[in-house]
Design a protein around this motif. Structure first.
Motif, mmCIF file in Angstrom:
data_model
loop_
_atom_site.group_PDB
_atom_site.id
_atom_site.type_symbol
_atom_site.label_atom_id
_atom_site.label_comp_id
_atom_site.label_asym_id
_atom_site.label_seq_id
_atom_site.Cartn_x
_atom_site.Cartn_y
_atom_site.Cartn_z
ATOM 1 N N PHE A 29 0.828 -1.208 0.000
ATOM 2 C CA PHE A 29 0.000 0.000 0.000
ATOM 3 C C PHE A 29 0.864 1.262 0.000
ATOM 4 C CE2 PHE A 29 -3.179 -3.040 1.401
ATOM 5 C CZ PHE A 29 -4.283 -2.633 0.674
ATOM 6 N N THR A 31 3.822 1.623 -1.467
ATOM 7 C CA THR A 31 4.356 1.843 -2.825
ATOM 8 C C THR A 31 3.244 2.157 -3.818
ATOM 9 O OG1 THR A 31 4.302 -0.571 -3.178
ATOM 10 C CG2 THR A 31 6.391 0.422 -2.484
ATOM 11 N N GLN A 32 2.046 1.643 -3.599
ATOM 12 C CA GLN A 32 0.952 1.887 -4.521
ATOM 13 C C GLN A 32 0.391 3.305 -4.398
ATOM 14 O OE1 GLN A 32 -0.659 0.163 -7.000
ATOM 15 N NE2 GLN A 32 0.952 -1.401 -6.904
ATOM 16 N N TYR A 33 0.287 3.779 -3.179
ATOM 17 C CA TYR A 33 -0.389 5.049 -2.955
ATOM 18 C C TYR A 33 0.544 6.224 -2.700
ATOM 19 C CZ TYR A 33 -4.584 2.217 -2.655
ATOM 20 O OH TYR A 33 -5.614 1.360 -2.948
ATOM 21 N N PHE A 34 1.805 5.923 -2.378
ATOM 22 C CA PHE A 34 2.736 7.009 -2.095
ATOM 23 C C PHE A 34 3.981 6.972 -2.972
ATOM 24 C CE2 PHE A 34 0.423 6.219 1.859
ATOM 25 C CZ PHE A 34 -0.090 7.482 2.110
ATOM 26 N N ASN A 36 4.386 7.899 -5.971
ATOM 27 C CA ASN A 36 4.566 9.095 -6.799
ATOM 28 C C ASN A 36 5.239 10.234 -6.033
ATOM 29 O OD1 ASN A 36 4.157 10.447 -9.316
ATOM 30 N ND2 ASN A 36 2.589 11.693 -8.293
ATOM 31 N N ASN A 117 0.929 -6.774 -5.402
ATOM 32 C CA ASN A 117 1.217 -5.756 -6.419
ATOM 33 C C ASN A 117 0.775 -6.196 -7.798
ATOM 34 O OD1 ASN A 117 2.796 -3.156 -5.688
ATOM 35 N ND2 ASN A 117 3.619 -4.724 -4.316
ATOM 36 N N LEU A 120 -2.808 -5.358 -7.898
ATOM 37 C CA LEU A 120 -3.182 -3.942 -7.864
ATOM 38 C C LEU A 120 -2.562 -3.112 -8.971
ATOM 39 C CD1 LEU A 120 -2.879 -3.321 -4.005
ATOM 40 C CD2 LEU A 120 -4.987 -3.636 -5.328
ATOM 41 N N SER A 124 -3.507 0.902 -11.220
ATOM 42 C CA SER A 124 -2.766 2.120 -10.889
ATOM 43 C C SER A 124 -3.072 3.214 -11.899
ATOM 44 C CB SER A 124 -1.260 1.823 -10.870
ATOM 45 O OG SER A 124 -0.531 3.012 -10.667
ATOM 46 N N ASP A 125 -3.212 4.433 -11.403
ATOM 47 C CA ASP A 125 -3.488 5.579 -12.275
ATOM 48 C C ASP A 125 -2.218 6.134 -12.899
ATOM 49 O OD1 ASP A 125 -6.172 5.412 -11.639
ATOM 50 O OD2 ASP A 125 -5.969 6.768 -9.903
ATOM 51 N N GLU A 126 -1.073 5.734 -12.414
ATOM 52 C CA GLU A 126 0.189 6.262 -12.911
ATOM 53 C C GLU A 126 0.682 5.444 -14.096
ATOM 54 O OE1 GLU A 126 1.339 9.004 -11.674
ATOM 55 O OE2 GLU A 126 -0.186 9.103 -10.099
#
Length: 410
Positions: A29, A31-34, A36, A117, A120, A124-126
């Protein structure tokens, strides 16, 4: 509470790997949400597009599963070796080894991180993600842990290393008891006879071994307690454990009862493990008397530290109450540790000589209250030997070892 937590952590092989698994989910979580937020701090090489990252995660997961399969196979082989060549009681020493738990935990953490990962990453939006870079670092760490694990395995199956580890384990327990006596937290009083007290009896709520005596619970109570069982004893459901010396019995679990014995407060359990390893060594199937001799020498050194404390039971006292905890007598410890060796190795003069040597070592710093016990056991082992059937050289060798055990100045 601390002792109970220590017991749970010491006897469980799953708790540390479980924490690593939770850490893998938490890292996912992060790496997925922070991920960027670290774009300006980290090099671009650790960021990959989503398709490339999925490929890296899939490949790393596959290679990691291969290492895990090999590791589990190795663990099964080691467990078989421990059970067949040493003692079934020593298996837990390997399962709770810190290197094994942390290696397994790192494998689980990397696996959980890779799987979550992969699930998910498509959402990811990135355009680029950090997950693959972190996964590579975890896999590299797992490879290093795997190499360390193999080195730990090769060392742990050596009899000398296991004997040394058991020796340190017992000395640590005894040192804690000695420190408690020196600090005045615990006193040693003459052994008391088991009889009916004017108080409220408590009985074992389940069948098992007495693992702990919860002396830390005494601070909040002002009722005396008298035990009739010692740590390490086996009790059946309904067996008498002790008495509250008051009008009413307190709702306090003084004893921790479990399915297996624990060495946290019971150094005699470690001595039992060493004795079983010695018995395995002198068995016809193993035929390794030198390992038996080494184990007996370590038993003697543990008894040396144990005998520095006077004979008697433990007493925990404060301004409010006194809690009495029975303690296994030195005579019982000696009998259970050395008598089986005498039974199966009376024909081997070198093993029997090591028994006398162990008693000599045990008496080096022994309290005067143990003098009669040691002398009695020397007589006991002397009577079990048939000196008439021995060669004069063998008879002289054993007699010399026996006299050295008798002449120790205490």
């Amino acid at each position: 509470m601390f002792k109970r937590l220590q017991l749970m952590l010491a006897d469980s092989a799953w708790f540390v790997p479980f924490l690593y698994g939770v850490g893998g989910i938490a890292l996912t979580f992060l790496t997925q949400y922070f991920g960027n937020f670290f774009r300006e701090l980290l090099p671009e090489i650790v960021y990959l597009d989503k398709d490339s990252a999925a490929t890296v995660l899939s490949s790393s997961f596959t290679s990691l599963m291969t290492m895990m399969t090999f590791s589990f196979s190795t663990i099964l082989v080691v467990l078989t070796t421990y059970s067949s060549q040493f003692s079934p009681r020593t298996i837990n020493n390997f399962l709770t080894n810190s290197a094994s738990k942390h290696t397994l935990g790192l494998f689980i953490m990397t696996t959980v991180y890779g799987i979550t990962n992969l699930f998910l990453i498509r959402t990811s939006d990135e355009d680029v993600v950090l997950a693959s870079g972190v996964s590579v670092l975890l896999v590299v760490s797992s490879i290093w842990a795997f190499v360390k694990f193999i080195q730990t395995i090769s060392v742990s199956i050596q009899a000398e290393r296991l004997l040394s580890a058991l020796h340190r384990e017992a000395l640590s327990v005894i040192e804690t008891q000695q420190q408690a006596v020196e600090d005045g937290k615990m006193h040693i009083v003459p052994e008391r006879s088991v009889h009916t007290f004017e108080g409220q009896a408590i009985y074992a709520p389940r069948t098992g071994y007495i693992q702990l005596f919860a002396s830390e619970k005494q601070e909040s109570h002002d009722v005396d307690f008298e035990s009739v069982v010692a740590v390490g004893d086996f009790v059946a459901k309904g067996d008498l454990l002790g008495y509250w010396l008051g009008e009413e019995a307190l709702d306090v679990d003084v004893f921790q009862i479990g399915e297996i014995r624990s060495s946290i407060q019971d150094p005699a359990f470690v001595i039992e493990k060493l004795s079983e390893i010695a018995l395995k060594g002198i068995s016809p199937g193993i035929n390794d008397p030198n390992t038996a001799i080494h184990a007996i020498h370590y038993i003697g050194d543990i008894l040396r530290e144990l005998s520095r404390l006077p004979e008697g039971d433990f007493l925990f006292s404060n301004d409010k109450s006194e809690w009495h905890a029975k303690r296994k007598p030195m005579e019982a410890t000696l009998f259970e540790a050395l008598t089986p060796i005498k039974t199966y190795a009376s024909h081997d003069i070198f093993v029997m000589a090591s028994v006398f040597e162990a008693i000599r070592i045990a008496r080096l710093e022994a309290h005067a209250s143990h003098e009669e016990t040691f002398e009695g056991f020397i007589d006991y082992f002397e009577e079990s030997l048939d000196f008439e059937e021995l060669h004069p050289r063998e008879r002289a060798f054993l007699t010399n070892q026996m006299m050295r055990a008798r002449k120790v100045q205490t």
